[in-house]
Design a protein around this motif. Structure first.
Motif, short mmCIF file in Angstrom:
data_model
loop_
_atom_site.label_atom_id
_atom_site.label_comp_id
_atom_site.label_asym_id
_atom_site.label_seq_id
_atom_site.Cartn_x
_atom_site.Cartn_y
_atom_site.Cartn_z
N PHE A 110 0.82 -1.23 0.00
CA PHE A 110 0.00 0.00 0.00
C PHE A 110 0.85 1.28 0.00
O PHE A 110 0.74 2.12 0.89
N VAL A 111 1.71 1.40 -1.00
CA VAL A 111 2.49 2.64 -1.15
C VAL A 111 2.14 3.37 -2.46
O VAL A 111 2.69 4.42 -2.74
N GLY A 112 1.20 2.81 -3.25
CA GLY A 112 0.77 3.45 -4.49
C GLY A 112 -0.52 4.23 -4.29
O GLY A 112 -0.85 4.64 -3.17
N PRO A 113 -1.30 4.44 -5.35
CA PRO A 113 -2.54 5.22 -5.25
C PRO A 113 -3.56 4.64 -4.27
O PRO A 113 -4.19 5.39 -3.51
N ALA A 114 -3.70 3.31 -4.24
CA ALA A 114 -4.64 2.71 -3.27
C ALA A 114 -4.15 2.95 -1.85
O ALA A 114 -4.94 3.17 -0.92
N GLY A 115 -2.83 2.95 -1.69
CA GLY A 115 -2.24 3.22 -0.37
C GLY A 115 -2.50 4.65 0.09
O GLY A 115 -2.74 4.89 1.27
N ALA A 116 -2.45 5.58 -0.88
CA ALA A 116 -2.71 6.98 -0.52
C ALA A 116 -4.15 7.13 -0.04
O ALA A 116 -4.43 7.85 0.93
N MET A 117 -5.05 6.41 -0.70
CA MET A 117 -6.45 6.48 -0.26
C MET A 117 -6.62 5.81 1.11
O MET A 117 -7.34 6.31 1.98
N LEU A 118 -5.93 4.68 1.29
CA LEU A 118 -6.00 4.01 2.60
C LEU A 118 -5.47 4.94 3.70
O LEU A 118 -6.08 5.05 4.77
N ASP A 119 -4.39 5.63 3.42
CA ASP A 119 -3.82 6.57 4.41
C ASP A 119 -4.83 7.65 4.79
O ASP A 119 -4.98 8.01 5.95
N ARG A 120 -5.51 8.17 3.76
CA ARG A 120 -6.51 9.22 4.01
C ARG A 120 -7.65 8.67 4.87
O ARG A 120 -8.10 9.32 5.82
#
Ligand code: URA
Length: 209
Positions: free
Chosen positions: A64-74
């Motif tokens: 989870f360091v790509g775009p899905a990861g950015a959403m997960l972080d948010r």
């Protein structure tokens, strides 16, 4: 005449490898850059399970360091959960993809790959012993529940007690990123935040053991 199943070269489904890098339990290792292990504290009370590494995760070796990861972080931030306190992993540890032009396009892992990689998820849950596991999407849910027929629709909205863990199922962030209409994307994102909030609440109050 019935076709006999040919063994796949370089695949040993019964192998019990000591390291992810040495894993040949399915064929996905062949076209991946590297295996992507879970990351997080050894005894994190919350574990988040995604589907499989994407392009960025495959290159960086972290989940989870790509775009899905950015959403997960948010979503984690909105739910009041610190990512560094959570163990984040995937049901399948190698990137499954197919070429489209110069790009590597995600391909959903099959049940055989989910089953093969359950060996690793099982080790992770055994080590971390999380109270609560959040399954992001249906591949994660099938793996976590060890049930190839499990569906998000039947499992969302309530915690499921399973082998000493409370399982919370929700959408995968990629669905919330890529659903065709904005209402669906917004609804899916909200559902992810709600699921993480509920997981946080259970971590604080729930006793499974
Ligand atoms: N999607 C996943 O399911 N896992 C990742 O690590 C990245 C994208």
């Amino acid at each position: 005449m019935a076709a006999t199943k040919q063994p796949q070269p370089g695949v040993e489904p019964e192998q019990a490898p000591e390291s992810l890098d040495a894993c040949r339990r399915c064929a996905l290792w062949e076209h991946a850059t590297q295996a992507v292990p879970g990351v997080g504290p050894r005894h994190a009370p919350m574990m988040i399970v995604g589907e499989q590494p994407g392009d960025q995760e495959d290159l960086q070796g972290k989940p989870f360091v790509g775009p899905a990861g950015a959403m997960l972080d948010r979503a984690l931030e909105e739910a009041g959960v610190a990512r560094k306190a959570v163990y984040v992993t995937n049901a399948v540890k190698h990137f499954k993809w197919e070429p489209r032009g110069k790009r590597r396009m995600h391909k959903t892992p099959g049940q055989r790959e989910i089953d093969a990689c359950h060996y690793w998820l099982d080790r992770e849950t055994g080590k971390v012993e999380p109270k609560v596991i959040v399954a992001l999407g249906s591949t994660a849910l099938k793996s976590v529940l060890r049930n190839s027929k499990a569906t998000l629709q039947a499992s969302m909205g309530h915690a499921i007690e399973h082998e000493g863990h409370a399982i919370i199922a929700t959408y995968h962030p990629s669905f919330a990123l890529r659903a065709p209409d904005p209402e669906t994307r917004e609804r899916a994102y909200k559902a992810i935040v709600d699921a993480l909030r509920e997981a946080h609440r259970l971590v604080t109050h729930h006793r499974t053991r």
